[in-house]
Design an enzyme around this catalytic site. Structure first.
Site, PDB file in Angstrom:
ATOM      1  N   GLU A 109     -17.340  -4.632  24.867  1.00  0.00           N
ATOM      2  CA  GLU A 109     -16.472  -5.810  24.942  1.00  0.00           C
ATOM      3  C   GLU A 109     -15.320  -5.749  23.950  1.00  0.00           C
ATOM      4  O   GLU A 109     -14.179  -6.109  24.260  1.00  0.00           O
ATOM      5  CB  GLU A 109     -17.269  -7.100  24.688  1.00  0.00           C
ATOM      6  CG  GLU A 109     -18.342  -7.409  25.714  1.00  0.00           C
ATOM      7  CD  GLU A 109     -19.646  -6.672  25.441  1.00  0.00           C
ATOM      8  OE1 GLU A 109     -19.744  -5.960  24.412  1.00  0.00           O
ATOM      9  OE2 GLU A 109     -20.566  -6.800  26.273  1.00  0.00           O
ATOM     10  N   HIS A 123     -27.940 -15.891  25.046  1.00  0.00           N
ATOM     11  CA  HIS A 123     -26.816 -15.698  25.958  1.00  0.00           C
ATOM     12  C   HIS A 123     -26.014 -16.980  26.193  1.00  0.00           C
ATOM     13  O   HIS A 123     -25.007 -16.954  26.890  1.00  0.00           O
ATOM     14  CB  HIS A 123     -27.328 -15.202  27.319  1.00  0.00           C
ATOM     15  CG  HIS A 123     -27.734 -13.758  27.336  1.00  0.00           C
ATOM     16  ND1 HIS A 123     -28.559 -13.206  26.381  1.00  0.00           N
ATOM     17  CD2 HIS A 123     -27.411 -12.751  28.190  1.00  0.00           C
ATOM     18  CE1 HIS A 123     -28.740 -11.920  26.668  1.00  0.00           C
ATOM     19  NE2 HIS A 123     -28.045 -11.627  27.745  1.00  0.00           N
ATOM     20  N   HIS A 136      -4.270   3.167  -3.355  1.00  0.00           N
ATOM     21  CA  HIS A 136      -4.457   2.659  -1.992  1.00  0.00           C
ATOM     22  C   HIS A 136      -3.657   1.379  -1.761  1.00  0.00           C
ATOM     23  O   HIS A 136      -2.852   1.300  -0.839  1.00  0.00           O
ATOM     24  CB  HIS A 136      -5.948   2.403  -1.704  1.00  0.00           C
ATOM     25  CG  HIS A 136      -6.158   1.446  -0.576  1.00  0.00           C
ATOM     26  ND1 HIS A 136      -6.218   1.850   0.732  1.00  0.00           N
ATOM     27  CD2 HIS A 136      -6.280   0.088  -0.555  1.00  0.00           C
ATOM     28  CE1 HIS A 136      -6.363   0.782   1.504  1.00  0.00           C
ATOM     29  NE2 HIS A 136      -6.405  -0.295   0.752  1.00  0.00           N
ATOM     30  N   HIS A 143       0.826  -1.209   0.000  1.00  0.00           N
ATOM     31  CA  HIS A 143       0.000   0.000   0.000  1.00  0.00           C
ATOM     32  C   HIS A 143       0.857   1.254   0.000  1.00  0.00           C
ATOM     33  O   HIS A 143       1.247   1.740   1.059  1.00  0.00           O
ATOM     34  CB  HIS A 143      -0.901   0.003   1.237  1.00  0.00           C
ATOM     35  CG  HIS A 143      -1.800  -1.190   1.331  1.00  0.00           C
ATOM     36  ND1 HIS A 143      -1.346  -2.450   1.699  1.00  0.00           N
ATOM     37  CD2 HIS A 143      -3.130  -1.335   1.095  1.00  0.00           C
ATOM     38  CE1 HIS A 143      -2.354  -3.301   1.689  1.00  0.00           C
ATOM     39  NE2 HIS A 143      -3.452  -2.664   1.329  1.00  0.00           N
TER      40      HIS A 143
HETATM   41  C1  LIG Z   1     -11.291  -5.005   9.818  1.00  0.00           C
HETATM   42  C2  LIG Z   1     -10.788  -4.807   8.438  1.00  0.00           C
HETATM   43  N1  LIG Z   1     -11.645  -4.846   7.415  1.00  0.00           N
HETATM   44  C3  LIG Z   1     -11.206  -4.706   6.147  1.00  0.00           C
HETATM   45  C4  LIG Z   1      -9.879  -4.537   5.890  1.00  0.00           C
HETATM   46  C5  LIG Z   1      -9.388  -4.401   4.455  1.00  0.00           C
HETATM   47  N2  LIG Z   1      -8.951  -3.032   4.199  1.00  0.00           N
HETATM   48  C6  LIG Z   1      -7.663  -2.686   4.230  1.00  0.00           C
HETATM   49  S1  LIG Z   1      -7.411  -1.056   3.939  1.00  0.00           S
HETATM   50  C7  LIG Z   1      -9.067  -0.797   3.717  1.00  0.00           C
HETATM   51  C8  LIG Z   1      -9.588   0.577   3.384  1.00  0.00           C
HETATM   52  C9  LIG Z   1      -9.099   1.529   4.360  1.00  0.00           C
HETATM   53  O1  LIG Z   1      -9.368   2.832   4.011  1.00  0.00           O
HETATM   54  P1  LIG Z   1      -8.563   3.971   4.710  1.00  0.00           P
HETATM   55  O2  LIG Z   1      -8.422   3.675   6.138  1.00  0.00           O
HETATM   56  O3  LIG Z   1      -9.173   5.243   4.328  1.00  0.00           O
HETATM   57  O4  LIG Z   1      -7.106   3.815   4.094  1.00  0.00           O
HETATM   58  P2  LIG Z   1      -6.491   4.599   2.844  1.00  0.00           P
HETATM   59  O5  LIG Z   1      -7.120   4.037   1.614  1.00  0.00           O
HETATM   60  O6  LIG Z   1      -6.811   6.025   3.033  1.00  0.00           O
HETATM   61  O7  LIG Z   1      -5.055   4.281   2.917  1.00  0.00           O
HETATM   62  C10 LIG Z   1      -9.778  -1.972   3.893  1.00  0.00           C
HETATM   63  C11 LIG Z   1     -11.235  -2.085   3.752  1.00  0.00           C
HETATM   64  C12 LIG Z   1      -9.003  -4.494   6.990  1.00  0.00           C
HETATM   65  N3  LIG Z   1      -7.694  -4.341   6.866  1.00  0.00           N
HETATM   66  N4  LIG Z   1      -9.489  -4.621   8.246  1.00  0.00           N
END
Ligand SMILES: Cc1ncc(C[n+]2csc(CCOP(=O)(O)OP(=O)(O)O)c2C)c(N)n1
Ligand SMILES: *[C@@H]1O[C@H](CO)[C@@H](O)[C@H](O)[C@H]1NC(C)=O
Ligand SMILES: *[C@@H]1O[C@H](CO)[C@@H](O)[C@H](O)[C@H]1NC(C)=O
Ligand SMILES: *[C@@H]1O[C@H](CO)[C@@H](O)[C@H](O)[C@H]1NC(C)=O
Ligand SMILES: CC(=O)N[C@H]1CO[C@H](CO)[C@@H](O)[C@@H]1O
Ligand SMILES: [Mg+2]
Length: 685
Positions: A418, A480, A264, A29
């Site tokens: 939690e 539960h 990204h 990334h």
């Molecule tokens: C819990 C979770 N769900 C999905 C992902 C997959 N994922 C990685 S980055 C991303 C998008 C994140 O967007 P942002 O935080 O705005 O990052 P940017 O594109 O600006 O670097 C996703 C959905 C992840 N890493 N963790």
């Protein structure tokens, strides 16, 4: 101090290292590192105090990259400031066995504080670190001795802010008035699906203000270094609120595709990287280049950090002379060692002691050990009364202004949160001076599964006091009553799931949980009373499974956990009287620990020659590894008085006996019944 060309060069070096490393790995990334390079430069070079030669120095500032996918930013910084992370490590980004894995892992890489990547977790870890900092300062600082006095900084992205867990933790951080926590939001308007306006349109700043945070906006996070510096300075001045800096940036800054989701999570094209290098005055034919003046600037900052540590060490020497007891306690905690003799406080019971619910037994353990183990720091997700997680004299961890406690308090009111509790525990443990525990119903540990998984992966010692552990909770019903929960967490590597059967076993569970420095534990505890079982001892139970009741010429082994072990004892009597079947009884409070015993020992518990039947009021999945037949519940439970629910599912001496008779009958014609412990090869490495 004015910013110069060298600052710009340093920022572009960070950007290009991220572009080169992701290009080289053909994965990763580049966008977030390129957008956040300016704020990273200002924060690390102007504000953060650390010594790369000793990444574990206690009074360093903590940094968490909650948007962990942007980890090339962090790896580049660690390299440039002189941590034990070489250019070759950057070239090995995302390759097997490198110290630069796809997302940051605390136990792999020097300088990484917590393991991030699952979005939303890191900012909760940062809340935990900031709580730990506040608590450690309140516990150890003395007039003239600010042994702990610094900050937790966290970068987070849109994704972290969309995840609910960050809201839970941020709400708590606001309540707790954690002025030492400064979070910086990479407000780039982009996530994987494109512009965030397709799914994320709330006013985040207003939301955080409502949580009780100090919020400032930096309009130009790409070029306005002085503005970034001013915002961080302002945040540091606000000592009774956590801060959120809304930093407007352009993802993939400088790239031909800047500002789009194209940067990204995919490496830039070769010609794109080339134009970046030309534009910024780097040699377009060179990769992983670091100008000498950039190293010089950063190494100077690191040398200042080393000097700060030196001064701190002399402060600590004086502290040791004036406060020898506190100093020794601090040093001990930093090694994760427990105080000498603490285990003598663990209660034991005799068979004539009354039946007690294991949640109550757990409370007794906590009450008896809390004075001996001052690093125990825990709470409950709004179930204090039910969970019995609070000892009577406990002080709440609260800001003094609330009048409800103070930061030296060791009992946390997590509220109904939690998931954040689990993620915060990971941050608390990462700080180094705290042993965290948290209470909720076993069923709701699943709410926190995302955090528990990271505890296990990142080898964090954290305890879940998970009460109301089965259909035995009774009237609250199927919503539960855990069914799959134990199977799920038993399948999680490096996680101990304990389900003690009585008082001695509860003490054993605490003993192993507290002395295992690198493994989280879930203690599944009953609401209903359990008898003290003849033959249970701490020594036997710490093996994870043991023979509770041996009988010569046995026809069957009954293997059970928790509240069902006592029913199996009654079933064995019933079987002997009514069916002339001799049953030996094995109690198996923890699979993970039993699996670690020698094969010889395991075979002595589960021998060849006779069949074994498991008895547990939950999913049977997983029991095939130990037993030939399984009696469990592979459906949802039922609402009613606990005894009636047990009767409905036939977890009674008669019901168990019925399955035991069927087991003996089914296997009697099978010659040389082999224990499931015998395998062609070891099941785990
Ligand atoms: C819990 C979770 N769900 C999905 C992902 C997959 N994922 C990685 S980055 C991303 C998008 C994140 O967007 P942002 O935080 O705005 O990052 P940017 O594109 O600006 O670097 C996703 C959905 C992840 N890493 N963790
Ligand atoms: C550490 O934090 C305190 C405030 O909590 C601040 O006064 C001090 O300047 C900080 N030290 C460094 C070296 O950043
Ligand atoms: C619990 O352990 C103690 C010490 O090993 C032992 O004396 C006692 O009999 C055990 N209690 C039960 C109920 O078996
Ligand atoms: C139980 O085992 C004994 C031998 O140890 C055997 O004589 C007896 O028949 C077995 N009982 C049943 C019900 O199979
Ligand atoms: C001591 C205590 O607070 N006990 C409470 C435990 O929780 C149950 C409800 O699950 C209450 O009924 C008890 O009063
Ligand atoms: Mg984004």
């Amino acid at each position: 101090m004015a910013y110069t060309e060298v600052d710009t060069k340093a920022i572009n070096t960070i950007r290009l290292l991220a572009a080169d490393a992701t290009f080289n790995a053909n994965s990763g990334h580049p966008g977030a590192p390129m957008g956040m390079a300016p704020v990273a430069h200002v924060l690390f070079n102007k504000f953060m105090k650390f010594n790369p030669k000793n990444p574990k120095w206690l009074n360093r500032d903590r940094f968490v990259l909650s948007n962990g996918h942007g980890c090339m930013l962090q790896y580049a910084l660690l390299h440039l400031f002189g941590y034990a992370l070489s250019i070759d490590d950057l070239k090995a980004f995302r390759s097997v066995d490198s110290i630069t894995p796809g997302h940051p892992e605390a136990h792999d890489t020097p300088g990484i504080e917590v393991t991030t990547g699952p979005l939303g977790q890191g900012v909760c870890n940062a809340v935990g670190l900031a709580m730990a900092q506040a608590h450690t300062a309140a516990t150890f600082n003395k007039p003239g001795f600010d042994v702990v006095d610094n900050h937790t900084y966290c970068f987070l992205g849109d994704g972290c802010l969309m995840e609910g867990v960050s809201s839970e933790a941020s709400s708590l951080a606001g309540h707790l008035q954690l002025g030492n926590l400064i979070c910086i939001w990479d407000d780039n308007h982009i996530s994987i699906d494109g512009d965030t306006n397709c799914a994320f349109t709330e006013d985040v700043a207003k939301r955080y203000e409502a949580y009780g945070w100090h919020v400032v906006t930096v309009e130009d996070g790409n070029d306005d270094l002085a503005g970034i510096e001013a915002a961080i300075n302002e945040a540091k001045k606000v000592t009774d609120k956590p801060s959120l800096i809304k930093l407007k940036t352009i993802i993939g800054f400088g790239s031909l595709q800047q500002g789009t989701h194209g940067v990204h999570g995919s490496p830039l094209k070769a010609d794109d990287i080339k134009q970046l290098k030309q534009k910024w005055g780097f040699n377009p034919d060179e990769s992983f280049a670091v100008p000498k003046e950039v190293y010089d600037m950063y190494h100077k900052h690191s040398a200042d950090g080393a000097e700060a540590e030196k001064q701190w060490n002399s402060l600590l020497d004086k502290y040791a002379k004036e406060f020898p007891k506190e100093h020794a306690d601090l040093q001990r905690r930093l090694k994760s060692d427990l105080p000498e003799g603490w285990e003598k406080n663990l209660p034991t019971y005799t068979p004539s002691d009354p039946a007690v619910a294991s949640r109550k037994l757990s409370e007794t353990v906590l009450s008896k050990i809390e004075a001996a183990v001052p690093e125990l720091f825990g709470g409950s997700a709004d179930l204090t009364g039910s969970n019995l997680t609070r000892w009577k004299t406990a002080v709440d961890f609260q800001p003094e202004a609330t009048g409800l406690g103070d930061y030296s308090g060791r009992y946390v009111r997590y509220g109904v949160r939690e998931h954040a509790m689990g993620a915060i525990m990971n941050g608390l443990a990462a700080y180094g001076t705290i042993l965290p525990y948290g209470g909720t119903f076993l069923n709701f540990v699943s709410y926190a599964a995302g955090a528990v998984r990271l505890s296990a992966l990142s080898q964090v010692r954290a305890l879940w006091v998970a009460t109301h552990d089965s259909i035995g909770l009774g009237e609250d019903g199927p919503t539960h009553q855990p069914i799959e929960t134990l199977a799920h967490f038993r399948a999680l590597p490096n996680c101990m799931v304990w389900r003690p059967a009585d008082g001695n076993e509860t003490s054993a569970a605490y003993y192993v949980a507290l002395t295992s420095k690198h493994t989280p534990s879930i203690l599944a505890l009953s609401r209903q009373n359990l008898p003290q079982l003849e033959g249970s001892t701490i020594e036997k139970a710490i093996k994870g499974g043991y023979v509770l009741h041996e009988v010569e010429g046995a026809n069957i082994t009954l293997v059970s956990t928790g509240s069902e072990v006592g029913i199996c004892v009654d079933a064995a009597k019933y079987l002997a009287e009514k069916h002339n079947i001799k049953a030996r009884i094995v109690s198996m409070p923890c699979f993970e620990v039993f699996d670690a015993q020698s094969k010889e020992y395991r075979l002595s518990v589960l021998p060849d020659g006779i069949p074994a039947l498991s008895v547990e009021v939950m999913s049977t999945m997983g029991w095939e590894r130990y037993t030939h037949e399984q009696f469990g519940i592979n459906r949802f439970g039922a609402s009613g008085a606990y005894k009636d629910v047990y009767k409905k599912f036939e977890f009674t001496p008669e019901g168990i006996s019925k399955r035991a008779v069927a087991t003996v009958d089914f296997w009697k014609d099978v010659p040389n019944v082999r224990s499931p412990i015998n395998r062609a090869f070891q099941q785990h490495i």
